[in-house]
Design an enzyme around this catalytic site. Structure first.
Site, short mmCIF file in Angstrom:
data_model
loop_
_atom_site.label_atom_id
_atom_site.label_comp_id
_atom_site.label_asym_id
_atom_site.label_seq_id
_atom_site.Cartn_x
_atom_site.Cartn_y
_atom_site.Cartn_z
N CYS A 2 0.85 -1.08 0.08
CA CYS A 2 0.09 0.23 0.19
C CYS A 2 0.92 1.16 -0.08
O CYS A 2 2.00 1.17 0.23
CB CYS A 2 -1.02 0.00 1.15
SG CYS A 2 -1.71 -1.42 1.43
N ARG A 27 3.70 1.32 -6.94
CA ARG A 27 3.79 0.44 -5.86
C ARG A 27 2.75 -0.85 -6.13
O ARG A 27 2.59 -1.89 -5.24
CB ARG A 27 3.41 0.75 -4.55
CG ARG A 27 4.53 1.66 -4.24
CD ARG A 27 4.24 2.59 -2.94
NE ARG A 27 4.11 1.85 -1.76
CZ ARG A 27 5.12 1.71 -0.92
NH1 ARG A 27 6.51 2.09 -1.00
NH2 ARG A 27 4.90 0.96 0.10
N TRP A 75 -3.12 -2.10 -1.49
CA TRP A 75 -2.72 -3.55 -2.10
C TRP A 75 -3.47 -4.28 -1.25
O TRP A 75 -2.92 -4.56 -0.11
CB TRP A 75 -1.25 -3.51 -2.21
CG TRP A 75 -0.74 -4.94 -2.69
CD1 TRP A 75 -0.45 -5.98 -1.75
CD2 TRP A 75 -0.79 -5.54 -3.85
NE1 TRP A 75 -0.13 -6.86 -2.45
CE2 TRP A 75 -0.36 -6.78 -3.91
CE3 TRP A 75 -0.72 -5.14 -5.15
CZ2 TRP A 75 0.13 -7.75 -4.77
CZ3 TRP A 75 -0.77 -5.97 -6.23
CH2 TRP A 75 -0.33 -7.24 -6.08
N ASN A 101 -0.08 0.87 5.96
CA ASN A 101 0.45 -0.08 5.08
C ASN A 101 1.12 -1.03 5.78
O ASN A 101 1.87 -0.72 6.86
CB ASN A 101 1.74 0.81 3.96
CG ASN A 101 2.45 -0.12 3.40
OD1 ASN A 101 2.05 -1.26 2.82
ND2 ASN A 101 3.69 0.12 3.33
N GLY A 102 0.75 -2.22 5.68
CA GLY A 102 1.55 -3.40 6.44
C GLY A 102 0.45 -4.50 6.74
O GLY A 102 -0.56 -4.74 5.98
N GLU A 481 14.67 -22.79 -12.25
CA GLU A 481 14.56 -21.44 -12.16
C GLU A 481 15.75 -20.50 -12.52
O GLU A 481 15.70 -19.62 -13.22
CB GLU A 481 14.20 -21.11 -10.45
CG GLU A 481 13.69 -19.88 -10.18
CD GLU A 481 12.66 -19.13 -11.24
OE1 GLU A 481 11.91 -19.94 -11.64
OE2 GLU A 481 12.49 -17.97 -11.29
N LYS A 485 15.55 -17.56 -15.38
CA LYS A 485 16.10 -16.12 -14.93
C LYS A 485 16.92 -15.48 -15.91
O LYS A 485 16.85 -14.59 -16.44
CB LYS A 485 16.57 -16.20 -13.56
CG LYS A 485 15.57 -16.29 -12.67
CD LYS A 485 14.88 -14.96 -12.23
CE LYS A 485 13.45 -14.70 -12.69
NZ LYS A 485 12.46 -15.87 -12.52
N GLU A 488 15.19 -15.31 -19.78
CA GLU A 488 14.14 -14.25 -19.75
C GLU A 488 14.79 -13.05 -19.96
O GLU A 488 14.09 -12.15 -20.41
CB GLU A 488 12.90 -14.70 -18.94
CG GLU A 488 13.25 -14.34 -17.48
CD GLU A 488 11.80 -14.55 -16.62
OE1 GLU A 488 10.88 -14.27 -17.17
OE2 GLU A 488 12.09 -14.97 -15.53
N HIS A 504 22.92 -39.11 -21.09
CA HIS A 504 21.93 -39.68 -22.10
C HIS A 504 21.64 -38.93 -23.46
O HIS A 504 20.89 -38.72 -24.05
CB HIS A 504 20.78 -40.04 -21.45
CG HIS A 504 20.88 -40.90 -20.45
ND1 HIS A 504 21.33 -42.27 -20.42
CD2 HIS A 504 20.92 -40.56 -19.06
CE1 HIS A 504 21.29 -42.65 -19.34
NE2 HIS A 504 21.19 -41.86 -18.27
N LYS A 603 4.31 -9.55 -17.81
CA LYS A 603 4.01 -9.82 -16.23
C LYS A 603 3.13 -10.81 -16.13
O LYS A 603 3.52 -11.84 -15.40
CB LYS A 603 3.90 -8.60 -15.47
CG LYS A 603 3.82 -8.88 -13.84
CD LYS A 603 5.44 -9.60 -13.62
CE LYS A 603 5.49 -9.89 -11.99
NZ LYS A 603 6.62 -10.54 -11.94
C1 AGP Z 1 8.80 -15.86 -14.34
O1 AGP Z 1 10.02 -14.92 -14.17
C2 AGP Z 1 8.16 -15.29 -15.31
N1 AGP Z 1 7.73 -13.86 -15.28
C3 AGP Z 1 6.94 -16.30 -15.51
O2 AGP Z 1 7.80 -17.69 -15.97
C4 AGP Z 1 5.76 -16.66 -14.79
O3 AGP Z 1 6.16 -17.06 -13.59
C5 AGP Z 1 4.69 -17.27 -15.36
O4 AGP Z 1 4.14 -16.75 -16.39
C6 AGP Z 1 3.56 -17.71 -14.39
O5 AGP Z 1 2.92 -16.36 -14.03
P1 AGP Z 1 1.94 -16.20 -12.60
O6 AGP Z 1 2.93 -17.05 -11.48
O7 AGP Z 1 1.53 -14.94 -12.41
O8 AGP Z 1 1.04 -17.39 -13.04
#
Ligand code: AGP
Length: 608
Positions: A2, A27, A75, A101-102, A481, A485, A488, A504, A603
């Protein structure tokens, strides 16, 4: 998170509040509101939706006259986005207004106590409990009342408070959530973050924990919880507005990497009580938990990677069979869902189309569904039978970091709770694991602060073409992961491989200078992973290993080693992922890319 803003001075408050709140929109929020004191009355306007709605409702602040006011962008954490749950919140007779906020961790207990004393509540929020607590303990001295309430609430808060009885004073309080104060020309201002005040001043005081602030138009005083006045330094801010939104970091991703200790703590704290795990959102009896025959995790991207980790944890601790599915595959293969199957969908945004479709399909097939979600009131949160929120706060950078870490915590808590209920994890072992969990925020902070070492190594591999991440067991999930990272945000091709699977076929790709990142945190398979490292080394690979402190023999087979502190084997992902997040970040930074907005990505993938 928030955003709060407060003002007292010679100007009309509302336009200043609206301007300040607009600088905090980054935010992330789902509703907004203001309260202004005028002619001995508190007037308030608030609503679900963006700031533009509040702007229109108040005609740019015109309808809320007065020189003392507080504003808020919410938020949602407790209570879905709605007009009623928006801030500010008032006490019963409208003489006290609060923005917050919290997260108040003991709000349910306090609310129950106040209800027994005849208080009524309009909203589902923890913040309204603060307003009513201030009412209950009010003795005519706001400073004393605030100090009394602070001793009874647990959790994190930055508060802006106005009392009808003291029309010439704005109050503010801080514990764990950020708060700054400063003078404007002819007034004083409070805010959650620097961007909201830069238009009025670059000289601010950063309020510290358990400090109370009284602001008049030409005077700011700061007190500790014992109401002793403090002398605080004024800091000059030389950031520009853009840098200020990122808290001085170059990109939101680095800011959010740094916010992981808090995201982790905020996600587990309210769910650990007296050495036990209490997940109030889990609407399942212990018998229902014991009757679970299979768990099916369904997610996408990084959320899917947390689920791969959870397979090892739930099966290892709770001895419940676990399947982990990519949502876009699950939704089209007519999956078999037997009785007593729990489907857990994991999603930061709560709007990912494939994951939402998988949730709906699971419900159609009769599964009980649980959503692990970061955005309160999102589609997945609303449609799952149960929802367990991760309290990471809004995540701006496309590449997830703090939400990923918070998802891991939520899944650890579930696995530990299930194992304890099923009798596979004794109370003593549970308490030991809880202690390890509580140590994670500080350990993560250490790793994040150690980022310069990772940056130096990353800068040597900006031109890398193919990078392999290898690991076994939980280390394989961590590798997934790490690889994502890197891919992407730096656009370098990378693959995560089960270390035992390399021979393999894929090992044919390893040649002189190929970069291999080996994750070797799992003791049971450490020797095997070390052998896999030797396999790639002998074929010319350059190896960066991630290992637990003390395993210095890993240096014999690695070109570079990042050590992580010791923790429970099932929690290693939370620590090992930090250098891998930083590795991807510094490669992308070194290549001059827009780390927060990588090409081709969104996102939240709300379409197929
Ligand atoms: C991860 O860094 C990416 N932004 C992407 O893989 C993301 O995790 C995936 O699209 C799932 O998104 P969500 O957690 O909002 O469902």
């Amino acid at each position: 998170m928030c955003g709060i803003v407060g003002y007292i001075g010679k100007e009309e408050a509302a336009p200043i509040l609206l301007d300040g709140l607009s600088k905090l929109e980054y935010r992330g929020y789902d509703s907004a509101g203001m309260a202004v004191l005028n002619d001995d009355e508190i007037f308030m306007t608030k609503s679900k939706g963006k700031l533009e709605v509040l702007n229109q409702l108040t005609h740019g602040g015109e309808t809320l006259k007065g020189h003392l006011g507080i504003g808020h962008t919410r938020w949602a954490t407790h209570g879905e986005p709605s007009d009623l749950n928006s801030h500010p919140h008032l006490n019963a007779n409208g003489t006290i207004a609060v923005v917050h906020n919290g997260i108040i961790e003991n709000y349910a207990k306090l609310k129950e106590k106040l209800i027994k004393k005849g208080y009524e509540f309009k909203s589902e929020t923890d913040t309204e409990v603060i307003a009513q607590m201030l009412d209950y303990y009010y003795n005519g001295d706001p400073l004393c009342t605030i100090a009394t309430v602070m001793q009874r609430i647990e959790g994190s808060y930055a508060l802006g408070v106005i009392f009808k009885d003291t029309p010439d004073v704005l109050y503010a309080v801080r514990k764990d959530s950020p708060l700054i104060v400063g003078h404007t020309d002819g007034g004083s201002i409070i805010a959650s973050d620097v961007p909201a005040v830069l238009k009025y001043t670059r000289d601010v005081i950063f309020i510290e924990n358990e400090e109370i602030v009284t602001l008049k138009d030409n005077e700011i005083k700061i007190f500790n919880i014992d109401r002793e006045e403090l002398d605080k330094p004024v800091k000059h801010i030389d950031w520009d507005a853009d840098a200020a939104e990122k808290g001085g970091y170059e990109f939101f991703m680095l800011k959010e990497i740094n916010e992981q200790p808090k995201a982790i703590k905020d996600t587990f704290s309210p769910r650990i009580k007296d050495g036990k795990i209490v997940i109030e959102e889990l609407l399942m009896s212990e018998e229902e938990i014991r009757n679970i025959k299979r768990i099916c995790f369904v997610a996408c991207g990084s959320a899917y990677h947390t689920a791969v980790t959870s397979k090892y944890i739930f099966e290892g601790l709770a001895r419940i069979p676990v399947d982990v599915e990519v949502a876009s595959e699950f939704r089209y293969r007519d999956p078999i869902i037997e009785e007593n199957t729990l489907v857990i969908v994991v999603s930061q945004s709560g709007e990912t189309a494939d994951t939402l479709a998988a949730l709906r399909l699971s419900k159609e097939k009769g599964a009980k569904t649980l959503g692990i979600v970061n955005v309160v009131g999102s589609s997945i949160a609303r449609e799952a039978d149960m929802v367990m929120y991760t309290w990471a706060g809004p995540e701006i950078s496309v590449a997830t970091t703090k939400a990923y870490s918070a998802q891991l915590i939520a899944e650890y808590l579930l696995a530990m709770h299930f194992a304890n209920v099923k009798g596979n994890l004794s109370d003593e072992c549970l308490e030991e694991m809880i202690e390890d969990l509580k140590a994670l925020p500080e350990q993560v902070e250490l790793l994040v602060n150690n980022r310069k070492r990772v940056q130096r190594f990353a800068n040597r591999y900006l031109a890398a073409k193919d990078v392999f991440f290898i690991g076994r067991n939980v280390d394989y999930a961590i590798s997934m992961e790490g690889s994502l990272k890197l891919k992407e945000i730096s656009y370098i091709h990378s693959e995560a491989y089960a270390a035992g699977e390399l021979k393999h076929g894929t090992i044919s790709l390893i040649e002189e200078g190929t970069l291999v990142v080996a994750v070797a945190t799992q003791e049971e398979v450490y020797g095997k992973t070390k052998s896999n490292i030797v396999e790639v080394k002998t074929r010319g690979a350059v190896v960066m290993s991630v290992a637990v402190e003390g395993n210095s023999d890993i240096e014999d087979v690695s070109d570079y080693v990042i050590y992580i502190p010791e923790t429970n084997k099932y929690f290693m992902n939370s620590l090992a992922v930090i250098p891998l997040q930083l590795f991807g970040y510094y490669i992308s930074l070194g290549k001059g890319y827009d780390v927060d907005k990588p090409r081709n990505l969104a996102k939240s993938v709300t379409v197929e």
